[in-house]
Design a protein around this motif. Structure first.
Motif, PDB file in Angstrom:
ATOM      1  N   ARG A  95       0.858  -1.187   0.000  1.00 57.05           N
ATOM      2  CA  ARG A  95       0.000   0.000   0.000  1.00 57.05           C
ATOM      3  C   ARG A  95       0.893   1.235   0.000  1.00 57.05           C
ATOM      4  NH1 ARG A  95      -4.761  -1.145   4.524  1.00 57.05           N
ATOM      5  NH2 ARG A  95      -5.541  -3.102   3.599  1.00 57.05           N
ATOM      6  N   VAL A  96       0.546   2.213  -0.823  1.00 57.08           N
ATOM      7  CA  VAL A  96       1.295   3.462  -0.891  1.00 57.08           C
ATOM      8  C   VAL A  96       0.381   4.581  -0.421  1.00 57.08           C
ATOM      9  CG1 VAL A  96       2.625   5.037  -2.335  1.00 57.08           C
ATOM     10  CG2 VAL A  96       2.665   2.573  -2.806  1.00 57.08           C
ATOM     11  N   THR A  97       0.791   5.273   0.627  1.00 56.77           N
ATOM     12  CA  THR A  97      -0.031   6.309   1.251  1.00 56.77           C
ATOM     13  C   THR A  97       0.548   7.680   0.966  1.00 56.77           C
ATOM     14  OG1 THR A  97      -0.723   4.829   3.035  1.00 56.77           O
ATOM     15  CG2 THR A  97      -0.926   7.197   3.443  1.00 56.77           C
ATOM     16  N   PHE A  98      -0.317   8.593   0.593  1.00 62.38           N
ATOM     17  CA  PHE A  98       0.054   9.994   0.386  1.00 62.38           C
ATOM     18  C   PHE A  98      -0.679  10.821   1.440  1.00 62.38           C
ATOM     19  CE2 PHE A  98       0.689   7.868  -3.584  1.00 62.38           C
ATOM     20  CZ  PHE A  98       1.881   8.398  -4.063  1.00 62.38           C
ATOM     21  N   ALA A  99       0.097  11.521   2.267  1.00 63.16           N
ATOM     22  CA  ALA A  99      -0.483  12.286   3.369  1.00 63.16           C
ATOM     23  C   ALA A  99       0.180  13.661   3.436  1.00 63.16           C
ATOM     24  CB  ALA A  99      -0.299  11.545   4.692  1.00 63.16           C
ATOM     25  N   PHE A 100      -0.557  14.632   3.956  1.00 64.75           N
ATOM     26  CA  PHE A 100      -0.006  15.975   4.108  1.00 64.75           C
ATOM     27  C   PHE A 100      -0.192  16.446   5.545  1.00 64.75           C
ATOM     28  CE2 PHE A 100      -4.413  16.435   2.860  1.00 64.75           C
ATOM     29  CZ  PHE A 100      -4.900  17.486   3.639  1.00 64.75           C
ATOM     30  N   ASN A 101       0.563  17.467   5.903  1.00 67.32           N
ATOM     31  CA  ASN A 101       0.538  17.992   7.261  1.00 67.32           C
ATOM     32  C   ASN A 101      -0.707  18.851   7.453  1.00 67.32           C
ATOM     33  OD1 ASN A 101       0.982  19.733   9.572  1.00 67.32           O
ATOM     34  ND2 ASN A 101       3.120  19.132   9.501  1.00 67.32           N
ATOM     35  N   ASP A 102      -1.539  18.456   8.408  1.00 66.87           N
ATOM     36  CA  ASP A 102      -2.763  19.195   8.715  1.00 66.87           C
ATOM     37  C   ASP A 102      -2.679  19.682  10.157  1.00 66.87           C
ATOM     38  OD1 ASP A 102      -5.282  20.271   8.829  1.00 66.87           O
ATOM     39  OD2 ASP A 102      -6.332  18.354   8.967  1.00 66.87           O
ATOM     40  N   GLY A 103      -2.036  20.832  10.328  1.00 75.10           N
ATOM     41  CA  GLY A 103      -1.900  21.379  11.663  1.00 75.10           C
ATOM     42  C   GLY A 103      -1.040  20.544  12.578  1.00 75.10           C
ATOM     43  N   GLY A 104       0.019  19.960  12.032  1.00 75.08           N
ATOM     44  CA  GLY A 104       0.916  19.148  12.836  1.00 75.08           C
ATOM     45  C   GLY A 104       0.579  17.671  12.847  1.00 75.08           C
ATOM     46  N   LYS A 105      -0.530  17.292  12.236  1.00 81.09           N
ATOM     47  CA  LYS A 105      -0.924  15.888  12.172  1.00 81.09           C
ATOM     48  C   LYS A 105      -1.032  15.459  10.716  1.00 81.09           C
ATOM     49  CE  LYS A 105      -3.616  16.062  16.468  1.00 81.09           C
ATOM     50  NZ  LYS A 105      -4.954  15.842  17.092  1.00 81.09           N
ATOM     51  N   PRO A 106      -0.657  14.202  10.403  1.00 80.99           N
ATOM     52  CA  PRO A 106      -0.791  13.735   9.019  1.00 80.99           C
ATOM     53  C   PRO A 106      -2.252  13.548   8.643  1.00 80.99           C
ATOM     54  CG  PRO A 106      -0.097  11.942  10.441  1.00 80.99           C
ATOM     55  CD  PRO A 106      -0.073  13.176  11.291  1.00 80.99           C
ATOM     56  N   ARG A 107      -2.583  13.930   7.430  1.00 75.52           N
ATOM     57  CA  ARG A 107      -3.945  13.758   6.917  1.00 75.52           C
ATOM     58  C   ARG A 107      -3.855  13.046   5.578  1.00 75.52           C
ATOM     59  NH1 ARG A 107      -8.858  18.080   7.143  1.00 75.52           N
ATOM     60  NH2 ARG A 107     -10.349  16.955   5.855  1.00 75.52           N
ATOM     61  N   THR A 108      -4.538  11.950   5.436  1.00 73.01           N
ATOM     62  CA  THR A 108      -4.421  11.113   4.247  1.00 73.01           C
ATOM     63  C   THR A 108      -5.224  11.691   3.086  1.00 73.01           C
ATOM     64  OG1 THR A 108      -4.106   9.139   5.594  1.00 73.01           O
ATOM     65  CG2 THR A 108      -4.801   8.808   3.314  1.00 73.01           C
ATOM     66  N   LEU A 109      -4.565  11.765   1.935  1.00 74.31           N
ATOM     67  CA  LEU A 109      -5.254  12.176   0.715  1.00 74.31           C
ATOM     68  C   LEU A 109      -5.629  10.960  -0.128  1.00 74.31           C
ATOM     69  CD1 LEU A 109      -6.197  14.500  -1.100  1.00 74.31           C
ATOM     70  CD2 LEU A 109      -3.919  14.523  -2.125  1.00 74.31           C
ATOM     71  N   ALA A 110      -4.753   9.962  -0.196  1.00 77.81           N
ATOM     72  CA  ALA A 110      -5.026   8.767  -0.988  1.00 77.81           C
ATOM     73  C   ALA A 110      -4.160   7.619  -0.486  1.00 77.81           C
ATOM     74  CB  ALA A 110      -4.763   9.019  -2.475  1.00 77.81           C
ATOM     75  N   ILE A 111      -4.668   6.404  -0.639  1.00 74.38           N
ATOM     76  CA  ILE A 111      -3.905   5.179  -0.406  1.00 74.38           C
ATOM     77  C   ILE A 111      -4.162   4.274  -1.607  1.00 74.38           C
ATOM     78  CG2 ILE A 111      -3.528   3.169   1.063  1.00 74.38           C
ATOM     79  CD1 ILE A 111      -4.652   4.742   3.399  1.00 74.38           C
ATOM     80  N   VAL A 112      -3.111   3.879  -2.306  1.00 72.25           N
ATOM     81  CA  VAL A 112      -3.315   3.096  -3.525  1.00 72.25           C
ATOM     82  C   VAL A 112      -2.643   1.731  -3.394  1.00 72.25           C
ATOM     83  CG1 VAL A 112      -3.522   5.134  -4.987  1.00 72.25           C
ATOM     84  CG2 VAL A 112      -1.282   4.063  -4.667  1.00 72.25           C
ATOM     85  N   PRO A 113      -3.238   0.706  -4.021  1.00 75.25           N
ATOM     86  CA  PRO A 113      -2.593  -0.610  -4.071  1.00 75.25           C
ATOM     87  C   PRO A 113      -1.525  -0.622  -5.155  1.00 75.25           C
ATOM     88  CG  PRO A 113      -4.692  -0.680  -5.217  1.00 75.25           C
ATOM     89  CD  PRO A 113      -4.560   0.708  -4.661  1.00 75.25           C
TER      90      PRO A 113
END
Length: 476
Positions: A95-113
């Motif tokens: 699984r490949v996860t793309f996440a960005f910083n949301d006020g100091g916490k990671p926030r997931t945008l997408a997870i792809v197989p």
């Protein structure tokens, strides 16, 4: 407090305010294959990278390192991280996860197989392509012909990914395109995945390699790919597409059926192992038409440049053919500009099915309930006239901006709604009431308030109204 202009509608009246402070003003302002409405959020970035860093990153996401359980996580753009992890549903994928910083916490945008089968081929292809360009640049800086190769995943439940590398004249760029899952906007189904019962999750490799050619080079090349040369035992077989010698072309003619089979393979770093990338049939008549069209455009461009240097008209001519079942896509793109001729081969491997990930849902958002709107809900009485009971506030955009104390005198006016437009009061109109609120502090615990004179044509005897100073005006 800095300057501001407010236009707030309230029933039949409009009120505007500004303050006596100095500085910047504060302005208040009020594909899925389905016919159903849908939405998604995406992200695109292109970041330079050092070729030596590529293998460890990509292999730890969807290559041999990830397959062995060694995963990577890397911030590829400020606050934006890509990371690999194990897929519990099958050992053939990660699984490949793309996440960005949301006020100091990671926030997931997408997870792809991501399948190790296709992901590993992509990593191996980039490895040999990078090595060849670096060798070319070491011999003659600026000589490397450009290419762009992508590993692509489409997942109805997790999102879409294009993880690409672009290289040209010794400049190397990581190109990332991400989309969240496509979700429904149908009432009752908002936020649910679109077509998750019909769409198949797949991954593939797509690549484009570029060549600068003369007209004679092109004529020879096309004749031996689609013309008489291809049918006279002179066709390409394991032909190295110089300078991209890691990409091999094989052309097999089928003259009775007027077809040519065009296949591409990647030659790996060991110099002997070849991996099939894409293969598709093209017809001899279409190839002949493509040849004639490009020749015409080349002759026209050269004549224009001979007459007046720099006067030629830019043009392009694509030749597309594919084999949807197990073959792939091939497109030859001929282009000309300012007397320079370029041809590109763009290919895509067959779509490879993968096991989808669990649905990546949006983070829940809780909003305050709507305030009461009718007179009885507000505890007031229906009346043909009444007052505005005004509360002045500032939005979080203003409160979070380090601009100093939000204090000053508010200068306000109330107008009938018909006497204003989006820019403010219409010329020649007269306000219902003008008033001031001295020493107003929008950042204090108790917001400033004001009760207007009695205004006719109202809904209630008391009409609670909030005036919010919304955003900064960047022009002042």
């Amino acid at each position: 407090m800095t300057g501001a202009r407010i236009i707030t509608l309230a029933l039949l009246a409009v009120m505007g305010c500004h303050d006596s402070g100095s500085g910047k003003p504060i302005d208040a302002g009020t594909s899925s294959g389905s016919d159903e409405p849908m939405e998604w959020v995406g992200f695109h970035t292109e970041v330079p990278f050092v070729p030596a860093d590529f293998h460890a990153l990509a292999s730890g996401l969807f290559g041999t390192d990830a397959q062995a359980g060694t995963f990577t996580s890397k911030e590829i753009y400020p606050g934006f991280t890509v990371s690999g992890s194990a897929e519990t549903a099958t050992p053939a994928q990660s699984r490949v996860t793309f996440a960005f910083n949301d006020g100091g916490k990671p926030r997931t945008l997408a997870i792809v197989p991501a399948s190790f089968e296709i992901g590993t081929i992509f990593v191996q292809t980039i490895d040999v392509a990078l090595a060849k360009m670096q060798a070319d640049e070491a011999k003659a800086p600026g000589s490397g012909e450009s290419w762009f190769i992508q590993y692509q995943v489409q997942s109805p439940m997790g999102g879409t990914m294009s993880f690409g590398v672009r290289a040209g004249t010794g400049v190397y760029t990581l190109v990332i395109d991400i989309q969240s899952p496509h979700t429904s906007l149908v009432v009752g189904s908002v936020g649910t995945p679109m077509n998750n019962t019909t769409n198949t999750p797949v991954d593939s490799i797509a690549g484009t390699v570029n060549f600068h050619l003369t007209k004679d080079d092109f004529d020879y090349f096309v004749d031996h790919a689609y013309g008489q040369g291809a049918t006279g035992a002179q066709n390409f077989s394991d032909f190295a597409l110089v300078p991209h010698t890691w990409l091999r072309l094989t052309v097999a003619p089928d003259v009775p059926d007027q077809l040519i089979s065009v296949g591409f393979q990647v030659l790996l770093a060991d110099g002997t192992t070849k991996i099939d990338l894409a293969k598709a049939p093209a017809s001899i008549p279409a190839g002949d038409a493509f040849h004639a069209l490009v020749d015409h455009n080349m002759e026209t461009m050269l004549a224009q440049e001979t007459a007046t240097k720099g006067s030629s008209t830019p043009w392009s001519a694509p030749f597309f053919y594919n084999q949807p079942s197990g073959g792939g896509v091939v497109q030859v793109l001929a282009q000309g500009a300012l007397g320079v001729f370029q041809i590109a081969y763009a290919v895509q491997s067959p779509l490879h099915p993968v096991v989808d990930v669990p649905f990546v849902a949006w983070k829940p958002v809780t909003l305050p309930s709507n305030p009461p709107t009718t007179c009885d809900q507000q505890g007031h009485q229906l009346a043909p006239q009444g007052t505005f009971n005004i509360t002045f506030t500032a939005s979080q955009v203003i409160l979070n901006n380090p601009m100093g104390a939000l204090t000053g005198t508010l200068y306000c006016s109330i107008y009938h709604a018909t006497d204003v437009d989006v820019t403010g009061p219409k010329p020649g109109t007269i306000s219902v009431q003008d008033f001031q609120v001295p020493s107003a502090d929008l950042s204090g615990a108790n917001p400033p308030t004001f009760v207007s004179n009695v205004v006719y044509a109202m809904a209630c005897d008391v009409n609670p109204t909030t005036v919010e100073f919304g955003i900064l005006d960047p022009q002042d």
